[in-house]
Design a protein around this motif. Structure first.
Motif, PDB file in Angstrom:
ATOM      1  N   LEU A 105      -9.693   7.318   8.113  1.00 11.32           N
ATOM      2  CA  LEU A 105     -10.273   6.690   9.027  1.00 11.32           C
ATOM      3  C   LEU A 105      -9.624   6.534  10.315  1.00 11.32           C
ATOM      4  O   LEU A 105      -8.339   6.246  10.308  1.00 11.32           O
ATOM      5  N   LYS A 106     -10.180   6.514  11.419  1.00 15.69           N
ATOM      6  CA  LYS A 106      -9.595   6.108  12.656  1.00 15.69           C
ATOM      7  C   LYS A 106     -10.410   4.727  12.839  1.00 15.69           C
ATOM      8  O   LYS A 106     -11.300   4.561  12.679  1.00 15.69           O
ATOM      9  N   ILE A 107      -9.459   3.599  13.190  1.00 17.64           N
ATOM     10  CA  ILE A 107      -9.844   2.341  13.557  1.00 17.64           C
ATOM     11  C   ILE A 107      -9.929   2.378  15.295  1.00 17.64           C
ATOM     12  O   ILE A 107      -8.852   2.303  15.627  1.00 17.64           O
ATOM     13  N   LEU A 108     -11.170   1.819  15.624  1.00 18.08           N
ATOM     14  CA  LEU A 108     -11.267   1.971  17.090  1.00 18.08           C
ATOM     15  C   LEU A 108     -11.766   0.658  17.612  1.00 18.08           C
ATOM     16  O   LEU A 108     -12.530  -0.341  17.056  1.00 18.08           O
ATOM     17  N   THR A 109     -11.185   0.047  18.786  1.00 18.95           N
ATOM     18  CA  THR A 109     -11.535  -1.364  19.288  1.00 18.95           C
ATOM     19  C   THR A 109     -12.834  -1.204  20.293  1.00 18.95           C
ATOM     20  O   THR A 109     -13.155   0.026  20.188  1.00 18.95           O
ATOM     21  N   GLU A 110     -13.544  -2.164  20.660  1.00 16.74           N
ATOM     22  CA  GLU A 110     -14.689  -2.182  21.331  1.00 16.74           C
ATOM     23  C   GLU A 110     -14.462  -1.163  22.568  1.00 16.74           C
ATOM     24  O   GLU A 110     -15.460  -0.496  23.135  1.00 16.74           O
ATOM     25  N   SER A 111     -13.143  -1.145  23.021  1.00 12.10           N
ATOM     26  CA  SER A 111     -12.925  -0.315  24.467  1.00 12.10           C
ATOM     27  C   SER A 111     -12.629   1.087  24.188  1.00 12.10           C
ATOM     28  O   SER A 111     -12.062   1.707  24.941  1.00 12.10           O
ATOM     29  N   GLU A 112     -12.751   1.541  22.741  1.00 13.53           N
ATOM     30  CA  GLU A 112     -12.509   2.899  22.258  1.00 13.53           C
ATOM     31  C   GLU A 112     -11.240   3.278  22.199  1.00 13.53           C
ATOM     32  O   GLU A 112     -10.704   4.306  22.486  1.00 13.53           O
ATOM     33  N   LEU A 113     -10.180   2.350  22.015  1.00 14.32           N
ATOM     34  CA  LEU A 113      -8.944   2.642  21.983  1.00 14.32           C
ATOM     35  C   LEU A 113      -8.444   2.547  20.424  1.00 14.32           C
ATOM     36  O   LEU A 113      -9.258   1.535  19.513  1.00 14.32           O
TER      37      LEU A 113
END
Length: 148
Positions: A105-113
């Motif tokens: 999985l990729k874990i992304l922040t709300e700002s898509e980082l």
């Protein structure tokens, strides 16, 4: 890609980096924003390496917050593009979503980082997503929330 739902619960978060297994680990000493979060070898005590992943709100498709499973108020925050754990109000915790990628999985922040593990012992950073294994994670389910 569409976000992947994650079952709320306590997890160990494994980094996909070269070498022995490395887990997302809260360090012991706080600096300006809290305790830096690094990748490290498996510790015999779960206090620094077990994380409670739960939706921020009960609505469908809500982002997730990630907190230390053994410390109710200490959760992940992302100041200056680096990952820290600190005791802050729930509203101040970083919000995340998960996307399926090859191998995990990729874990992304709300700002898509994306969360990125450089090497074992390095502080986890957030970067513009790229197809790199250092941005791939495996969630190892330990237990449902609030269970010992």
């Amino acid at each position: 890609m569409a976000p992947v739902p994650v079952r709320p619960g306590i997890y160990k978060i494994h980094a996909h980096i070269i070498g022995p297994t490395s887990l997302v680990t809260a360090t012991e000493y706080a600096v300006k924003y809290g305790a830096p979060v690094i990748t490290d070898r498996l510790n015999p005590l779960p206090i620094e390496q077990e994380w409670l992943i739960e939706p921020f709100t009960p609505e469908p498709n809500a982002p997730y917050v990630i907190r230390l499973a053994q410390h109710d108020t200490a959760g992940l925050i992302v100041p200056e593009d680096k990952l820290f754990v600190n005791s802050v109000k729930r509203e101040e915790l970083a919000k995340f979503h998960f996307e399926r990628v090859i191998g995990g999985l990729k874990i992304l922040t709300e700002s898509e980082l994306a969360l990125r593990a450089g090497h074992r012992g390095a502080q986890i950073t957030v970067v513009k997503p790229a197809p790199e294994f250092q941005e791939t994670w495996t969630l190892e389910f330990i237990s449902p929330p609030n269970e010992d």
